[in-house]
Design a protein around this motif. Structure first.
Motif, PDB file in Angstrom:
ATOM      1  N   VAL A  64       0.840  -1.206   0.000  1.00  0.00           N
ATOM      2  CA  VAL A  64       0.000   0.000   0.000  1.00  0.00           C
ATOM      3  C   VAL A  64       0.866   1.243   0.000  1.00  0.00           C
ATOM      4  N   ASP A  65       0.236   2.382  -0.344  1.00  0.00           N
ATOM      5  CA  ASP A  65       0.871   3.678  -0.164  1.00  0.00           C
ATOM      6  C   ASP A  65       0.406   4.248   1.177  1.00  0.00           C
ATOM      7  N   ARG A  66       0.770   5.484   1.477  1.00  0.00           N
ATOM      8  CA  ARG A  66       0.428   6.053   2.777  1.00  0.00           C
ATOM      9  C   ARG A  66      -1.079   6.218   2.980  1.00  0.00           C
ATOM     10  N   PRO A  67      -1.824   6.790   2.023  1.00  0.00           N
ATOM     11  CA  PRO A  67      -3.280   6.851   2.201  1.00  0.00           C
ATOM     12  C   PRO A  67      -3.906   5.458   2.320  1.00  0.00           C
ATOM     13  N   GLY A  68      -3.364   4.483   1.598  1.00  0.00           N
ATOM     14  CA  GLY A  68      -3.876   3.121   1.695  1.00  0.00           C
ATOM     15  C   GLY A  68      -3.682   2.536   3.078  1.00  0.00           C
ATOM     16  N   TRP A  69      -2.543   2.859   3.704  1.00  0.00           N
ATOM     17  CA  TRP A  69      -2.302   2.383   5.070  1.00  0.00           C
ATOM     18  C   TRP A  69      -3.292   3.018   6.040  1.00  0.00           C
ATOM     19  N   ILE A  70      -3.579   4.295   5.846  1.00  0.00           N
ATOM     20  CA  ILE A  70      -4.552   4.972   6.714  1.00  0.00           C
ATOM     21  C   ILE A  70      -5.922   4.315   6.601  1.00  0.00           C
ATOM     22  N   LYS A  71      -6.376   4.068   5.380  1.00  0.00           N
ATOM     23  CA  LYS A  71      -7.696   3.454   5.178  1.00  0.00           C
ATOM     24  C   LYS A  71      -7.747   2.064   5.788  1.00  0.00           C
ATOM     25  N   ALA A  72      -6.672   1.288   5.627  1.00  0.00           N
ATOM     26  CA  ALA A  72      -6.643  -0.057   6.187  1.00  0.00           C
ATOM     27  C   ALA A  72      -6.729  -0.020   7.706  1.00  0.00           C
ATOM     28  N   ASN A  73      -6.040   0.948   8.324  1.00  0.00           N
ATOM     29  CA  ASN A  73      -6.070   1.019   9.777  1.00  0.00           C
ATOM     30  C   ASN A  73      -7.390   1.542  10.312  1.00  0.00           C
ATOM     31  N   ILE A  74      -8.049   2.393   9.557  1.00  0.00           N
ATOM     32  CA  ILE A  74      -9.391   2.821   9.950  1.00  0.00           C
ATOM     33  C   ILE A  74     -10.312   1.608   9.993  1.00  0.00           C
ATOM     34  N   ASP A  75     -10.218   0.741   8.989  1.00  0.00           N
ATOM     35  CA  ASP A  75     -11.033  -0.481   8.981  1.00  0.00           C
ATOM     36  C   ASP A  75     -10.740  -1.327  10.216  1.00  0.00           C
ATOM     37  N   GLY A  76      -9.452  -1.433  10.555  1.00  0.00           N
ATOM     38  CA  GLY A  76      -9.079  -2.200  11.739  1.00  0.00           C
ATOM     39  C   GLY A  76      -9.588  -1.573  13.019  1.00  0.00           C
ATOM     40  N   PHE A  77      -9.506  -0.245  13.119  1.00  0.00           N
ATOM     41  CA  PHE A  77      -9.998   0.452  14.297  1.00  0.00           C
ATOM     42  C   PHE A  77     -11.493   0.206  14.493  1.00  0.00           C
TER      43      PHE A  77
END
Length: 364
Positions: A64-77
């Motif tokens: 992933v890129d940086r925005p992709g990492w943010i979106k993935a972690n939001i899903d995890g949260f």
């Protein structure tokens, strides 16, 4: 009642995150291809060295890129916080609607800002908590590598790219092997995390008191103190649970560091150079970076790497890798925080005590 405005969190994080390093399209494609290939290679090395059988076929990492990492972690949260948000939703009638709406937007902005800060620093992670797959066929966890950050780090450190990418993959793949090979570990961490969240104070007076404490902690850290926001806002009950969570995460992080350095010399020619430069990088950064890391408790995570690695190294040195692997037998064989700092206590409790018991049993 929505406790966190997740859409606003994503929007805030992706707006605030800094762009990645400037590379050509071909360089970017090559980095992604390399990381996918090296993640599969690393898993084989990790399985062979750790002797943990995952009983699953090697899978390439998700890049992933940086925005992709943010979106993935939001899903995890969202998955992690679901028990707490459900409880707070049940109490929605006790909170004025305007307060709830404003509160969810404020927390959404805060979550997004924190993730924007982290998104330019995280090299990779094993995502334990994913939204459930309706088909039931998808893996319960996912290894994610943040390509721009890995490329940026290897440029900044001036290290061999192929060696550095494999070295990073060795650490992150160790986490995948841990959580897919030790069948109870993921559920144990999930349960402890849920218990930690549900032990929070959610009545307004207690929350305000803890926020006042957090404000004092912020001032202390700015002045060079040792506090962090996690310690400031948790309840006494949460401190007990956090001790257990800290112990297990220190173990898995330290095990990852130990494996990457133990396997490294045989497959990563420049591992000594990489390790020396990366250790210096972990301890560096601007004063602002160091302050934020301390506030978020990230300095504690760096301490976990060192303490956990020392625990694993000592135990393996005394009882071998098979003896160390008894740590994965059950939650009862996990080390406590005290045992991590004094590995001989864990050896006496888990390795030596059963042997003494068996001798005593046969002699009777």
């Amino acid at each position: 009642m929505q406790v966190i405005d997740w859409d606003l969190a994503v929007a805030t994080g992706t707006r605030l995150v800094r762009p990645g390093p400037q590379v050509s399209r071909e360089e970017a494609r090559q980095a992604v291809a390399d990381l996918r290939r090296l993640s599969r290679e690393a898993e084989g090395h990790v399985r062979e060295f750790t002797r943990i059988d995952t009983e699953t076929a090697p899978q390439p990492a998700t890049i992933v890129d940086r925005p992709g990492w943010i979106k993935a972690n939001i899903d995890g949260f969202r998955v992690v916080l679901e028990p707490l948000t459900e409880r707070m939703a049940a109490r929605a009638g006790q909170t004025p609607a305007i307060v709830g709406a404003m509160g969810s937007r404020v927390t959404g902005i805060e979550v997004g800002a924190v993730l924007a800060f982290l998104a330019s620093r995280v090299l990779g992670q094993y995502e334990l908590f994913l939204p459930p797959d309706p088909t039931g066929q998808a893996a319960t966890g996912r290894l994610t590598l943040v390509a721009p950050n890995i490329v940026h780090a290897e440029h900044e450190l001036n290290v061999n790219p192929d060696d550095f990418r494999l070295w990073v993959c060795l650490h992150e793949e160790t986490h995948r092997v841990q959580f897919t090979g030790v069948h109870w570990l993921r559920e144990y961490v999930r349960t402890q995390t849920t218990d930690f969240l549900l032990a929070s104070d959610i009545d307004l007076p207690a929350l305000l008191e803890r926020l006042r404490s957090a404000a004092g902690t912020f001032t202390d850290v700015i002045r060079g103190g040792e506090g962090n926001l996690i310690d400031a806002i948790q309840t006494p009950e949460q401190k007990v649970i956090l001790d257990r969570l800290t112990a297990v995460m220190t173990l898995v992080e330290g095990h990852g560091d130990y494996v990457m350095d133990a396997v490294g010399p045989s497959v990563v020619p420049s591992v000594a150079d990489i390790r020396a430069k990366f250790h210096h990088r972990r301890e560096g950064g601007s004063r602002f970076d160091r302050t934020i890391r301390k506030l978020l408790g990230l300095d504690l995570k760096m301490k976990q790497y060192a303490e956990g690695s020392a625990f694993v190294r000592t135990v393996v040195g005394q009882v071998g890798i098979d003896g160390f692997n008894k740590v994965w037998t059950s939650p009862e064989t996990l080390p406590t925080q005290g045992e991590i700092s004094k590995p001989e206590r864990w050896i006496a409790r888990v390795i030596d005590a059963p042997a003494i018991s068996e001798v005593g049993g046969t002699s009777g």
